[in-house]
Design a protein around this motif. Structure first.
Motif, PDB file in Angstrom:
ATOM      1  N   LEU A  53       1.079  -1.267  -0.075  1.00  0.00           N
ATOM      2  CA  LEU A  53       0.100   0.226  -0.111  1.00  0.00           C
ATOM      3  C   LEU A  53       1.047   1.076   0.056  1.00  0.00           C
ATOM      4  O   LEU A  53       1.826   1.161   0.401  1.00  0.00           O
ATOM      5  CB  LEU A  53      -0.960   0.007   1.004  1.00  0.00           C
ATOM      6  N   CYS A  54       0.195   2.413  -0.449  1.00  0.00           N
ATOM      7  CA  CYS A  54       1.160   3.278  -0.763  1.00  0.00           C
ATOM      8  C   CYS A  54       1.352   4.106   0.464  1.00  0.00           C
ATOM      9  O   CYS A  54       0.612   4.531   1.477  1.00  0.00           O
ATOM     10  CB  CYS A  54       0.304   4.345  -1.687  1.00  0.00           C
ATOM     11  N   ARG A  55       2.636   4.440   0.734  1.00  0.00           N
ATOM     12  CA  ARG A  55       3.226   5.191   1.906  1.00  0.00           C
ATOM     13  C   ARG A  55       3.215   6.605   1.644  1.00  0.00           C
ATOM     14  O   ARG A  55       3.612   7.530   2.434  1.00  0.00           O
ATOM     15  CB  ARG A  55       4.751   4.732   2.256  1.00  0.00           C
ATOM     16  N   HIS A  56       2.836   7.368   0.553  1.00  0.00           N
ATOM     17  CA  HIS A  56       2.963   8.488  -0.015  1.00  0.00           C
ATOM     18  C   HIS A  56       4.236   9.101   0.338  1.00  0.00           C
ATOM     19  O   HIS A  56       4.275   9.939   1.445  1.00  0.00           O
ATOM     20  CB  HIS A  56       1.660   9.330   0.679  1.00  0.00           C
ATOM     21  N   PRO A  61      10.103   7.725  -5.273  1.00  0.00           N
ATOM     22  CA  PRO A  61      10.469   7.049  -6.440  1.00  0.00           C
ATOM     23  C   PRO A  61       9.732   7.034  -7.880  1.00  0.00           C
ATOM     24  O   PRO A  61      10.122   7.368  -8.816  1.00  0.00           O
ATOM     25  CB  PRO A  61      11.152   5.653  -6.141  1.00  0.00           C
ATOM     26  N   CYS A  62       8.281   7.129  -7.442  1.00  0.00           N
ATOM     27  CA  CYS A  62       7.299   6.805  -8.511  1.00  0.00           C
ATOM     28  C   CYS A  62       7.207   8.276  -9.156  1.00  0.00           C
ATOM     29  O   CYS A  62       7.143   8.325 -10.332  1.00  0.00           O
ATOM     30  CB  CYS A  62       6.009   6.444  -7.919  1.00  0.00           C
ATOM     31  N   VAL A  80       0.651  11.941  -2.479  1.00  0.00           N
ATOM     32  CA  VAL A  80       1.223  11.437  -3.911  1.00  0.00           C
ATOM     33  C   VAL A  80      -0.046  10.886  -4.786  1.00  0.00           C
ATOM     34  O   VAL A  80      -0.627  10.047  -4.588  1.00  0.00           O
ATOM     35  CB  VAL A  80       2.292  10.566  -3.744  1.00  0.00           C
ATOM     36  N   CYS A  97       8.202   1.699  -7.596  1.00  0.00           N
ATOM     37  CA  CYS A  97       7.807   1.668  -6.143  1.00  0.00           C
ATOM     38  C   CYS A  97       8.412   0.508  -5.341  1.00  0.00           C
ATOM     39  O   CYS A  97       8.137  -0.828  -5.597  1.00  0.00           O
ATOM     40  CB  CYS A  97       6.361   1.698  -6.117  1.00  0.00           C
ATOM     41  N   PRO A  98       9.176   0.553  -4.203  1.00  0.00           N
ATOM     42  CA  PRO A  98       9.653  -0.656  -3.274  1.00  0.00           C
ATOM     43  C   PRO A  98       8.707  -1.061  -2.676  1.00  0.00           C
ATOM     44  O   PRO A  98       9.091  -2.270  -2.300  1.00  0.00           O
ATOM     45  CB  PRO A  98      10.582   0.605  -2.498  1.00  0.00           C
ATOM     46  N   TYR A  99       7.454  -0.865  -2.488  1.00  0.00           N
ATOM     47  CA  TYR A  99       6.655  -1.378  -1.889  1.00  0.00           C
ATOM     48  C   TYR A  99       5.470  -2.115  -2.644  1.00  0.00           C
ATOM     49  O   TYR A  99       4.425  -2.575  -2.140  1.00  0.00           O
ATOM     50  CB  TYR A  99       5.914  -0.454  -0.834  1.00  0.00           C
ATOM     51  N   ALA A 101       3.165  -0.905  -4.294  1.00  0.00           N
ATOM     52  CA  ALA A 101       2.025  -0.196  -4.066  1.00  0.00           C
ATOM     53  C   ALA A 101       1.234   0.176  -5.465  1.00  0.00           C
ATOM     54  O   ALA A 101      -0.111   0.594  -5.297  1.00  0.00           O
ATOM     55  CB  ALA A 101       2.291   1.096  -3.137  1.00  0.00           C
TER      56      ALA A 101
HETATM   57  S1  SF4 Z   1       6.901   5.073  -4.379  1.00  0.00           S
HETATM   58 FE1  SF4 Z   1       5.302   3.614  -3.936  1.00  0.00          FE
HETATM   59  S2  SF4 Z   1       4.792   4.140  -1.738  1.00  0.00           S
HETATM   60 FE2  SF4 Z   1       5.872   5.774  -2.416  1.00  0.00          FE
HETATM   61  S3  SF4 Z   1       4.688   7.406  -2.980  1.00  0.00           S
HETATM   62 FE3  SF4 Z   1       4.876   6.219  -4.937  1.00  0.00          FE
HETATM   63  S4  SF4 Z   1       3.542   4.460  -4.910  1.00  0.00           S
HETATM   64 FE4  SF4 Z   1       3.366   5.311  -2.835  1.00  0.00          FE
END
Ligand code: SF4
Ligand SMILES: Cc1cc2nc3c(=O)[nH]c(=O)nc-3n(C[C@H](O)[C@H](O)[C@H](O)COP(=O)(O)OP(=O)(O)OC[C@H]3O[C@@H](n4cnc5c(N)ncnc54)[C@H](O)[C@@H]3O)c2cc1C
Ligand code: SF4
Lengths: 155, 462
Positions: A53-56, A61-62, A80, A97-99, A101
């Motif tokens: 899930l997105c950490r904002h 990196p995205c 984000v 995205c490292p997660y 997400a």
């Molecule tokens: S890199 Fe992934 S976790 Fe971080 S803001 Fe972008 S989508 Fe969300």
């Protein structure tokens, strides 16, 4: 800037994917967990959990990766955000995205990303979670939660 | 403070945004030789394919320059830099003063010097102008095109032309995407391209381009074969635009050499993007990783440093994504140990021919150096992060592709350590001296994880 973040408390999450379904219904009008921007991979038996899930992120990196420029960090809210209309489905952000997400809507060739339901007070996933495992809280508070304890150990 | 940026693309935008975060007062000038507002270079492929109109090519909104208070000098080429006098000269001999200079002139394709290269219908595929040109040519002229070069840009050109309804032949010297994929990956990509209707001519080089009334009529290969076509797209020999800095005292190797603050030999001159030779994390040497994300990130870091904030750049890794039909292809870092100078690489692969899945991990010294994900992206983002941080992963080598719980446990611990501000590095001695012993049959366990297991009595008693 205080940035709120959704996270799942492993001790309460059963891996039921109701959050993903709710997200998909709210944003796309269909119940398909694969279209949800949240996916908590939880398996109590094998004792693992991975929160897609997105950490904002503070330094996302995205945003660097999106070559269309349709992912932006909102300076005011810290969110984000992703503009579906301009996205061309190149999957650069998926790779970045490292997660994990960012999800892929393969049929429409657009990326799926959490916007924390910014038109609502609380994100739908947080609202529907039957065990109350999902929380929307300040990023600073996240590490203090028993976020990473083995799920078999009581909270 | 006067900031001057040469180039008007990913790196330039990253730089402007960072400069404005630190310094709202300084003057910022962007010099670009293309007459367009900043647009997304990769999108020209989508534009050529007809997926997006030219109203959707903008990388930033139309008010970007005003919002960022940037003076944009577009349509003029910078011809010379006076490093001691701190001036940039434009093609119209006008001079622009700078206190801090960023060079992000990107790269360009040099057309080979062969007969017929100046004919109408022969073009490169680098800029928006090229895309307009090809679009015009394909509308009026032939329904067949030849793309020379099987690199990333060549592939994108071939795909776009095909999607626009033109027959395409792709001329490849050795194999497709040689620099970013290994042989097996290339083979899979080639078969996917062929399934899309793109003809691949392998092992041949371009000898001559034939013309008729100044217009391309066909090409001659080095074995004498003639291929009729109306468009030739040259996509070989991509090289950084170094003209501005050659013989100026700025050190160059393959690209402009920069330190970890992206400064060149001159401390007030910075370089970023496709022209800069930065530290390549998996290789551990200077390397040009010409990708959009790297360019934007490097531009951003350079911008901060130009404005006086000391922000180090961690280094780049090669990262490429391309979709062929519905099959996504991701290549990260070192993917083909055979073409590397050093030895001692270790590989793990997972293949599923029916579903067009090919995944590969490359390790060295218990660190991840590169990966390929075709068909199934798995946890490519997490893998990219493991490569970027060069985490010791000896203990989970076998778990990454099978995505089993040890990988998740490892990632969880790693993130916890990060949040607590320390890094877990598994000591190498630990990994080698206490090899992780399996207490169960790993192969069958993995199957079960994926709900694929055929429950045979034999499997259960193991
Ligand atoms: S890199 Fe992934 S976790 Fe971080 S803001 Fe972008 S989508 Fe969300
Ligand atoms: C068709 C195509 C598809 C691509 N697709 C992808 C993709 O999907 N994903 C990905 O990661 N990367 C992709 N790339 C690569 C990506 O576009 C580059 O890595 C990125 O654009 C690099 O940005 P940059 O700012 O360093 O330089 P560039 O984008 O090359 O911009 C440099 C600019 O400087 C200008 N310039 C050069 N010299 C001068 C001068 N002397 N004076 C004034 N101006 C000058 C040039 O005209 C140009 O506008 C693609 C590239 C092409 C050509
Ligand atoms: S898939 Fe969409 S959001 Fe993601 S990088 Fe590509 S254009 Fe941007």
């Amino acid at each position: 800037m205080p940035q709120k973040q959704i996270y799942a408390r492993p001790a309460l999450c059963t891996g039921c994917r109701i959050c993903a379904n709710a997200c998909s219904v709210y944003h796309h009008g269909v119940a398909n967990p694969r279209l949800g921007a949240i996916n908590i991979r939880q398996n109590l038996f094998e004792r693992y959990e991975f929160q897609e899930l997105c950490r904002h992120c503070e330094n996302p990196p995205c945003v660097n990766a999106c070559m269309v420029g349709c992912i932006t960090k909102d300076d005011k809210t810290g969110l984000v955000l992703h503009d579906r209309k301009r996205c061309v489905g190149c999957w650069m952000c998926v790779m970045a995205c490292p997660y994990g997400a960012v999800k892929r809507d393969v049929l429409n060739k657009v990326a799926i990303k959490c916007d924390q339901c910014r038109d609502r007070d609380r994100p739908v996933c947080v609202e529907v979670c039957p065990t109350g495992a999902l929380v929307l809280d300040l990023r600073e508070d996240v590490p203090q939660e028993p976020f990473f304890t083995e799920p078999t150990i009581a909270d | 403070m006067r900031y001057v940026i040469i180039g008007n693309s990913a790196a330039a935008v990253g730089a402007v945004e960072s400069i404005r975060k630190v310094d709202q007062a300084g003057q910022v000038v962007i010099i670009g030789d293309e007459p367009y507002h900043v647009y997304s270079r990769p999108l020209i492929a989508h534009f050529l394919a007809g997926e997006v109109g030219d109203d959707r090519l903008a990388y930033r909104s139309a008010d970007f320059y005003e919002r960022m208070q940037v003076q944009a000098v577009l349509g003029y080429k910078a011809t010379r830099i006076d490093l001691t006098g701190q001036q940039v000269y434009l093609a119209n001999e006008k001079a622009i003063d700078f206190d801090r200079l960023l060079i992000c002139t990107g790269s360009c394709v040099t057309k080979p010097n062969i007969k017929g290269i100046d004919l109408r219908g022969v073009t490169t595929f680098q800029k928006l102008t090229d895309a307009y040109y090809i679009k015009n040519q394909s509308r009026s002229k032939s329904r067949r095109a030849v793309v020379v070069g099987g690199g990333f840009i060549g592939l994108r050109a071939a795909q776009s032309l095909r999607e626009a309804g033109i027959d395409v032949a792709l001329l490849v010297r050795s194999r497709v995407m040689r620099r970013v994929l290994d042989a097996a990956g290339s083979a899979l990509v080639e078969s996917l391209l062929q399934a899309e209707g793109i003809e691949i001519i392998k092992g041949r080089a371009l000898q001559e381009i034939q013309g008729q009334n100044g217009q391309v009529a066909g090409i001659i290969l080095d074995d004498g074969r003639v291929e009729a076509c109306g468009i030739v797209v040259v996509a070989t020999g991509v090289a950084p635009n170094l003209d501005l800095v050659t013989n100026t005292g700025v050190q160059i190797d393959k690209g402009i050499l920069v330190n970890q603050y992206l400064q060149t030999t001159y401390s007030n001159v910075f370089a970023a993007g496709d022209v800069a030779q930065t530290y390549d994390i998996p290789r551990g040497i200077g390397f040009i990783n010409a990708n959009w994300p790297n360019a934007h990130e490097q531009g951003g870091v350079a911008g901060f440093n130009m404005a006086g904030a000391r922000v180090p750049y961690h280094g780049s890794i090669g990262m490429n994504v391309i979709s062929i039909g519905a099959v996504p292809v991701v290549a990260l870092g070192i993917t083909d140990p055979a073409s590397e100078q050093q030895a001692g690489y270790e590989q793990k692969t997972r293949t599923n021919k029916q579903q067009n899945i090919y995944q590969k991990l490359v390790f060295k010294d218990n660190r991840l150096k590169g990966a390929i994900f075709i068909g199934d992206l798995g946890l490519c983002g997490a893998v990219k992060e493991l490569i970027r941080e060069q985490t010791l992963v000896g203990i989970i080598k076998d778990s990454i592709l099978s995505e089993n719980y040890q990988l998740y446990g490892f990632l969880r611990k790693k993130r916890q350590a990060q949040l607590e501000g320390r890094s877990i590095q598994w000591p190498e001695t630990y990994v080698t001296q206490n090899p992780y012993r399996k207490s169960f049959n790993e192969a069958s366990w993995t199957e079960r994880e994926r709900d694929e297991r055929k429950w045979s009595p034999q499997g259960v008693t193991q």
